[in-house]
Design an enzyme around this catalytic site. Structure first.
Site, PDB file in Angstrom:
ATOM      1  N   ARG A   1      27.923  27.318  66.016  1.00 15.54           N
ATOM      2  CA  ARG A   1      26.626  27.359  65.831  1.00 15.54           C
ATOM      3  C   ARG A   1      25.728  26.762  65.147  1.00 15.54           C
ATOM      4  O   ARG A   1      24.516  25.389  65.067  1.00 15.54           O
ATOM      5  CB  ARG A   1      25.378  28.539  65.548  1.00 15.54           C
ATOM      6  CG  ARG A   1      24.086  29.062  66.034  1.00 15.54           C
ATOM      7  CD  ARG A   1      23.688  30.205  65.866  1.00 15.54           C
ATOM      8  NE  ARG A   1      23.791  31.258  64.864  1.00 15.54           N
ATOM      9  CZ  ARG A   1      23.572  32.717  64.083  1.00 15.54           C
ATOM     10  NH1 ARG A   1      22.815  33.488  65.269  1.00 15.54           N
ATOM     11  NH2 ARG A   1      23.591  32.919  63.514  1.00 15.54           N
TER      12      ARG A   1
ATOM     13  N   LYS B   1      18.518  27.537  65.128  1.00 14.17           N
ATOM     14  CA  LYS B   1      18.588  27.929  63.950  1.00 14.17           C
ATOM     15  C   LYS B   1      18.229  26.712  62.669  1.00 14.17           C
ATOM     16  O   LYS B   1      19.077  26.022  62.058  1.00 14.17           O
ATOM     17  CB  LYS B   1      19.947  29.056  62.873  1.00 14.17           C
ATOM     18  CG  LYS B   1      19.932  30.009  62.238  1.00 14.17           C
ATOM     19  CD  LYS B   1      20.270  31.263  62.371  1.00 14.17           C
ATOM     20  CE  LYS B   1      20.581  31.756  61.197  1.00 14.17           C
ATOM     21  NZ  LYS B   1      19.539  32.956  61.034  1.00 14.17           N
TER      22      LYS B   1
ATOM     23  N   GLU C   1      12.625  39.366  70.336  1.00 11.68           N
ATOM     24  CA  GLU C   1      13.882  39.822  69.695  1.00 11.68           C
ATOM     25  C   GLU C   1      12.829  39.740  68.542  1.00 11.68           C
ATOM     26  O   GLU C   1      11.535  40.138  68.764  1.00 11.68           O
ATOM     27  CB  GLU C   1      14.713  38.342  68.812  1.00 11.68           C
ATOM     28  CG  GLU C   1      13.663  37.095  68.595  1.00 11.68           C
ATOM     29  CD  GLU C   1      14.777  35.514  68.215  1.00 11.68           C
ATOM     30  OE1 GLU C   1      15.761  36.589  67.388  1.00 11.68           O
ATOM     31  OE2 GLU C   1      14.611  34.751  68.067  1.00 11.68           O
TER      32      GLU C   1
HETATM   33  N1  PMP Z   1      16.802  36.242  65.658  1.00 12.31           N
HETATM   34  C1  PMP Z   1      16.726  36.076  64.259  1.00 12.31           C
HETATM   35  C2  PMP Z   1      15.763  35.370  64.427  1.00 12.31           C
HETATM   36  C3  PMP Z   1      17.371  35.802  63.242  1.00 12.31           C
HETATM   37  O1  PMP Z   1      16.943  34.900  62.195  1.00 12.31           O
HETATM   38  C4  PMP Z   1      18.743  36.183  63.094  1.00 12.31           C
HETATM   39  C5  PMP Z   1      19.365  36.271  61.902  1.00 12.31           C
HETATM   40  N2  PMP Z   1      20.278  34.831  61.848  1.00 12.31           N
HETATM   41  C6  PMP Z   1      19.407  36.996  64.318  1.00 12.31           C
HETATM   42  C7  PMP Z   1      18.724  37.161  65.358  1.00 12.31           C
HETATM   43  C8  PMP Z   1      20.951  38.148  64.067  1.00 12.31           C
HETATM   44  O2  PMP Z   1      21.749  36.572  64.183  1.00 12.31           O
HETATM   45  P1  PMP Z   1      22.896  36.845  63.828  1.00 12.31           P
HETATM   46  O3  PMP Z   1      23.279  37.650  64.460  1.00 12.31           O
HETATM   47  O4  PMP Z   1      23.629  35.514  63.879  1.00 12.31           O
HETATM   48  O5  PMP Z   1      22.900  37.205  62.343  1.00 12.31           O
END
Ligand code: PMP
Length: 294
Positions: free
Chosen positions: A52, A151, A184
């Protein structure tokens, strides 16, 4: 011993770990990052996190000066130096040092930072009794403007939502997309059990492709929990049997109230508890192991 952080190939004590004020990561939020966990000397889903990170960097045309193998080694070395077997790892790659203009071409080399620390989780009580969350007015970034699947270091969208949640007295909040569909949370993905099917919004509606989200989808398939990626409205959430959030730091956390509406029985649901257990088991096996030595 003071925590040691990695910057561009060297380790520095936390108090001396500094970057330039001309770094475009600071000046413009120009960069990408990852949040990773290690459990009992196993870096959970390290390859998925690196994939990622490199995909996000590719999209913003940021060349990471390390191969994935070198990056994996640097992450593990940082954990070893800090003698941490259970930790949170923050991996940051910025555009690097440039001038005061926007132009990324002025930045000759990306800055790579790896910080490890003990983890901060929600208190145990919230995993047992569930979290109460709200919907906030700030909508999630439009994918065509700044894709939430990338990200990036531009987290103001989420921070605005987090501020709004805080003002209302909540720790986490649901963000809708520009069409009003559930996207989300500020730092977590969201799932709902709706008429026996586990549902999460597709990432193209404006969500990060969470690594924990991916792990839960994988576990749902294994445990034969019916699963679908589809549009969710607030109405769907209010009337779901169960809701939970997923994220690297939060892991899997039940949600029992949204905007004042009780979810299901108002307690963590059966499927949520089953997936939480399966997720904890997965954190013991799925990743890259390392040794701490004597
Ligand atoms: N959504 C957002 C906006 C985030 O910052 C995160 C944390 N990284 C997640 C979802 C969850 O992603 P992950 O399971 O990869 O930590």
């Amino acid at each position: 011993m003071e925590l040691q952080a990695y910057i561009d190939g060297k380790w520095y004590p936390k108090s001396e770990a500094k970057v330039s004020i001309f770094d475009h990561g600071l000046l413009y939020g120009d960069g990408v990052f990852e949040g990773i966990r290690s459990y009992n000397s196993l870096v959970f889903k390290l390859q998925e996190h690196l994939e990622r990170l490199y995909e996000s960097a590719h999209t913003i045309m940021l060349e990471i000066p390390l191969t994935r193998e070198e990056m994996a080694k640097a992450v593990i070395r940082t954990l070893q130096i800090n003698r941490l077997s259970n930790a949170y790892v923050r991996l940051v790659v910025t555009r690097g040092v440039g001038d005061l203009g926007l132009d990324p071409k002025k930045c000759k080399r990306a800055t790579v930072i790896i910080i490890t620390d003990k983890i901060i989780l929600y208190p145990d009580e919230l995993y047992r009794n569930g979290l109460e969350i709200i919907t906030v007015p700030t909508v999630r970034n439009l994918p065509e403007a700044l894709n939430p699947s990338l990200k990036s270091l531009n987290y103001l969208n989420n921070i605005m939502a987090k501020i709004e949640a805080g003002i209302a007295g909540y720790q986490e909040a649901i963000m809708l997309n520009f069409q009003g569909y559930v996207a989300e949370c500020t730092g977590d993905n969201i799932f709902a059990m709706r008429q026996g099917t586990l549902v999460t919004p597709p990432t193209y509606l404006g969500a990060l492709k969470g690594i924990t989200r991916g792990a839960i989808i994988e576990l749902a398939r294994k445990l034969k929990v019916p699963f679908e990626e589809r549009i969710l409205t607030r109405h769907d959430l209010f009337n779901a049997e169960e809701v939970f959030l997923t994220g690297t730091a939060a892991e899997v956390i039940p949600v029992v109230k949204i905007d004042g509406r009780k979810i299901g029985e108002g307690a963590p649901g059966k499927s949520t508890l089953k997936l939480m257990r399966a997720f904890h088991a997965l954190t013991k096996t799925d990743g890259v192991r390392y040794k701490l030595g004597d």
